[in-house]
Design an enzyme around this catalytic site. Structure first.
Site, PDB file in Angstrom:
ATOM      1  N   HIS A 143      15.032   7.546 -15.637  1.00 34.20           N
ATOM      2  CA  HIS A 143      14.627   7.692 -14.154  1.00 34.20           C
ATOM      3  C   HIS A 143      13.857   6.157 -14.435  1.00 34.20           C
ATOM      4  O   HIS A 143      13.805   5.523 -13.650  1.00 34.20           O
ATOM      5  CB  HIS A 143      13.672   8.162 -13.662  1.00 34.20           C
ATOM      6  CG  HIS A 143      13.639   8.261 -12.244  1.00 34.20           C
ATOM      7  ND1 HIS A 143      12.385   8.348 -11.373  1.00 34.20           N
ATOM      8  CD2 HIS A 143      14.325   8.453 -11.135  1.00 34.20           C
ATOM      9  CE1 HIS A 143      12.559   7.968 -10.119  1.00 34.20           C
ATOM     10  NE2 HIS A 143      13.887   8.209 -10.085  1.00 34.20           N
ATOM     11  N   ARG A 172       4.245  10.493   1.161  1.00 34.21           N
ATOM     12  CA  ARG A 172       5.507  10.439   1.982  1.00 34.21           C
ATOM     13  C   ARG A 172       5.942  11.354   2.401  1.00 34.21           C
ATOM     14  O   ARG A 172       6.583  11.681   3.333  1.00 34.21           O
ATOM     15  CB  ARG A 172       6.393   9.490   2.132  1.00 34.21           C
ATOM     16  CG  ARG A 172       7.489   8.801   2.563  1.00 34.21           C
ATOM     17  CD  ARG A 172       9.064   8.370   1.601  1.00 34.21           C
ATOM     18  NE  ARG A 172       9.766   9.145   1.186  1.00 34.21           N
ATOM     19  CZ  ARG A 172      11.028   9.165   0.028  1.00 34.21           C
ATOM     20  NH1 ARG A 172      10.214   7.895   0.204  1.00 34.21           N
ATOM     21  NH2 ARG A 172      11.276   9.971  -0.445  1.00 34.21           N
ATOM     22  N   TYR A 182      13.438  -0.161   0.877  1.00 30.64           N
ATOM     23  CA  TYR A 182      12.673   0.515  -0.202  1.00 30.64           C
ATOM     24  C   TYR A 182      10.950  -0.385  -0.210  1.00 30.64           C
ATOM     25  O   TYR A 182      11.701  -1.432   0.099  1.00 30.64           O
ATOM     26  CB  TYR A 182      13.066   1.257  -0.553  1.00 30.64           C
ATOM     27  CG  TYR A 182      14.021   1.961  -0.751  1.00 30.64           C
ATOM     28  CD1 TYR A 182      14.986   2.240   0.830  1.00 30.64           C
ATOM     29  CD2 TYR A 182      14.433   3.034  -1.585  1.00 30.64           C
ATOM     30  CE1 TYR A 182      15.300   4.127   0.758  1.00 30.64           C
ATOM     31  CE2 TYR A 182      14.717   4.574  -1.776  1.00 30.64           C
ATOM     32  CZ  TYR A 182      15.825   4.166  -0.641  1.00 30.64           C
ATOM     33  OH  TYR A 182      16.844   5.648  -0.673  1.00 30.64           O
TER      34      TYR A 182
END
Length: 746
Positions: free
Chosen positions: A466, A595, A499
């Site tokens: 990731h 978030r 984003y």
């Protein structure tokens, strides 16, 4: 907590900085006693549903243009679909297998499903209510969504011709009886059931029409037919219902109903899989036929037809949602595409950093001079693309190595890697096949890269890679130099526009050596030793954050300034939460901007009274991960230990993924991330929500004291250059300085 925040009015530009801003403390709520162990944490799934409620609330935000509100409603629908297909599907599977392992808050899978379904019923009802309100508002703005009963006569002939020429040839009615096997309904598939009576003998039959995925959800009537300035949409389902008699001559239609199916879409891969590519191709096919998790039906769905659906799909009644509104809220995204700039946010063009322009676009020269941070989407993703393109064309570049988690269906980055390989460079790409819902696209990219001569690696079979890293090795007069890009977000051209993420470019030799070791770890399973700066999950990233928290605890116990500021997407890991509780107990002031999911319960006396948690939901999706520790001095300040990361504070990121934690040592970059990015997030009052000890959220409100104004961090970033990218041509005073004001908050 006893800290309030403000922008220093003396240094803020009225046009750019929205000066003299204060973010009050969370509204006072009844004290919550120290919680027993199981009550010290919020439930992960219910916390996610609370996040989606905040997203849905933006659809009611009258400060937003109308089509942007519709966009938030659509996003809440697609979010909920994925939640059902992954999280709820997982819980259903556990319950069916008799797995009673409790969640962090002590609930069993069955108990969680019960609580989730109660929330889902409320959430679905609220979505439909908001849709009704928005539909009326759209009509007042000349955007009409018709149904099978409400179509103006002028549009009737056109719609009928469209149905006969464009729809009828590709739909297939199928009788549901013993002679016809029940058709397969794919994931997210929609269909219509018709209850018919044959005119000749009064025999009743049920017919199904599956709506092809190749069709859009809505048809737009041409403007010259709808009327000047008018936009008229009708759903494909309504169109079929309207002209169903054309499909069934000789029958009387007694009833009809629309339905939609969601299936289990998670992919499980055996650790001993010998061929990951073949295994994933097979798993993607299986996913399309996963267990039905939810069946959506129109409220007045024919009972006989409903019984057939329930039996044939094997649906438990608890998984059925009936609505008198719109099925498939996510489909409203098509209406958002309507060309009405007056009903959308003003167009925004990201800046290209002046510092790179000053070097005539030479990224290597600019990075060699000084580290640079690019703050997306306010600064252009083209900087990242140009970095790889320049490397592909530069004759002095000998090698490029890059991780690819999500790259999208159109990727300039991948095209640049292909160009580099074709130019004779050594190119290595780590393509993550396990990126959920991007598996198929990543398989296609891997094949294309391999054909061009790129060395494609799929990483670990049981860990996802990731981390977002690209390194370029370049031959220079002094020898080989490594240039690195470390990101908090994906190399994805679409998400980079919506984003908020951090791209960090550096030629620091220590970071370059660590990045090379990290790539070798992924490509060759060579576990790195003696890392100089970077921490890597699942090896030592958790331990490094623990060490930093423990340092703050020790400083607090010595009476030194102690504070932790963190910005991430989710916090669910029990060990990390417990460490933050310990910090709060020691007197460390902890500020968290989370978030989405937050299992940490803030503001509980004796456990977390020194922790505040806020969530920011707005025009752009907060995605960057930034971690800061006071390090014995007042926060924010030059001595703070600063990190960016690809990892959230979740067990999966810390223990089951390859992630990176990158220290920020350059002074300008450090100031930008701490005193510009993090602090602006702390100050925001217009898009923020406080998390309370009982798990509820409320909007942050500006205090209004002493002439203090509301502050919008997204607007601030859109109207001000970044500190590291502004270049020498822009005067130092052009960026308003944010500051903290000490004193009693609220």
């Amino acid at each position: 907590m006893n800290t309030a925040t403000s922008i220093d009015p003396a240094s803020a530009d009225e046009k750019r900085g929205e000066p003299n801003v204060s973010a009050a403390a969370p509204p006072s709520v009844p004290a919550v006693p120290v919680a027993p162990e199981s009550e010290a944490y919020f439930n992960r799934e219910l916390s996610w549903l609370a996040f989606n409620e905040r997203v849905l609330a933006e659809a009611c935000n009258e400060q937003y243009p109308l089509l942007e509100r519709l966009r938030f409603l659509s996003i809440s629908g697609s979010n909920l679909d994925e939640f059902m297909m992954i999280r709820v599907a997982g819980l259903v599977g556990q319950a069916q297998r008799g797995i009673d392992k409790p969640a962090l808050d002590g609930r069993s899978p069955t108990q969680q499903l019960t609580a989730i379904r109660e929330k889902l019923a409320h959430l679905s009802e609220r979505q439909q209510g908001i849709w009704r309100d928005l539909r009326r508002a759209l009509a007042q703005s000349d955007i009409h969504i018709a149904d099978e009963q409400r179509v103006e006569p002028a549009a009737h002939d056109w719609l009928e011709a469209f149905f006969l020429e464009e729809i009828l040839p590709i739909i297939t009615p199928q009788a549901l009886d013993p002679a016809h096997p029940f058709p397969f309904v794919h994931n997210e598939g929609m269909g219509l059931l018709f209850t018919l009576t044959r005119d000749a003998d009064s025999e009743q039959i049920v017919e199904m029409i599956l709506i092809p995925t190749a069709l859009r959800r809505f048809v737009r009537v041409p403007g010259d037919i709808a009327g000047a300035g008018e936009a008229v949409y009708i759903s494909i389902a309504s169109l079929i219902q309207r002209y169903a008699k054309k499909l069934f001559p000789g029958f009387t239609i007694q009833g009809d109903g629309l339905f939609r199916v969601l299936r289990d879409s998670d992919i499980e891969i055996e650790e001993e899989a010998e061929d990951l590519v073949r295994t994933f191709r097979s798993a993607i096919q299986r996913r399309r036929r996963g267990q039905v998790i939810q069946l959506e039906l129109e409220e007045d769905f024919d009972p006989k037809a409903e019984t057939i659906l329930l039996e044939q799909l094997g649906v438990h009644e608890a998984a059925v949602i009936k609505t008198d509104g719109m099925i498939g809220i996510d489909g409203l995204a098509e209406i958002v595409e309507e060309d009405r700039p007056d009903l959308k946010f003003d167009a925004y063009s990201p800046r290209y950093p002046e510092r790179i322009r000053e070097h005539d676009g030479d990224a290597f020269s600019a990075i060699r001079e000084k580290d640079i941070v690019i703050h997306h989407p306010y600064e252009s993703f083209e900087v990242v693309v140009d970095f790889i393109r320049q490397a592909a064309a530069d004759p002095d570049v000998v090698a490029i190595k890059q991780t690819l988690y999500r790259a999208g269906s159109q990727s300039a980055v991948i095209n640049a890697l292909i160009e580099a390989a074709e130019n004779g460079k050594s190119v290595t790409a780590v393509v993550e096949l396990k990126a959920r819902f991007d598996e198929e696209q990543n398989l296609k990219w891997a094949t294309k890269l391999e054909r061009a001569g790129v060395q494609v690696i799929y990483g670990f079979s049981d860990w996802k890679t990731h981390a977002k890293i690209a390194l370029v090795v370049r031959r220079e007069d002094s020898g080989f130099r490594t240039y690195c890009h470390f990101g908090t977000g994906n190399y994805h051209p679409v998400t980079a526009k919506i984003y908020t993420d951090i791209s960090f470019f550096t030629a620091d030799a220590k970071l370059g050596r660590d990045a090379a070791k990290m790539m070798n770890f992924v490509t060759g399973y060579v576990e790195p030793h003696e890392l100089e700066l970077i921490a890597i999950a699942p090896l030592n990233l958790r331990e490094e954050i623990y060490r930093r928290i423990d340092t703050e605890i020790a400083n607090a116990e010595k009476g030194k300034p102690a504070a932790i500021w963190m910005k991430c997407n989710q916090i669910t890991d029990q060990g990390m939460i417990d460490r933050l509780y310990a910090a709060s107990d020691a007197g460390v002031q902890v500020e968290l901007v989370v978030r989405g999911i937050c299992c940490l319960r803030p503001g509980v006396p004796g456990m977390s009274e020194n922790i505040r948690v806020k969530s920011i939901i707005g025009r752009f999706l907060e995605h960057s991960r930034i971690y800061a520790f006071a390090n014995g001095r007042a926060m924010p300040g030059p001595s703070a230990a600063m990190f960016i990361s690809s990892a959230d504070l979740m067990s999966r990121n810390l223990d089951r993924r390859v992630e990176s934690l990158i220290p920020i040592r350059n002074r300008t970059v450090h100031d930008q991330l701490l005193q510009q990015v993090l602090l602006a997030n702390m100050l925001d009052t217009e898009q923020s929500w406080w998390l309370h000890p009982d798990g509820s959220y409320s909007r942050v409100r500006a205090s209004g004291k002493n002439g203090v104004k509301p502050f919008n961090c997204h607007r601030y970033f859109m109207t001000n250059p970044s500190l590291s990218g502004r270049g020498g041509a822009l005067e130092a005073g052009a960026v308003p300085k944010l500051s903290l004001r000490r004193g009693r908050a609220g």
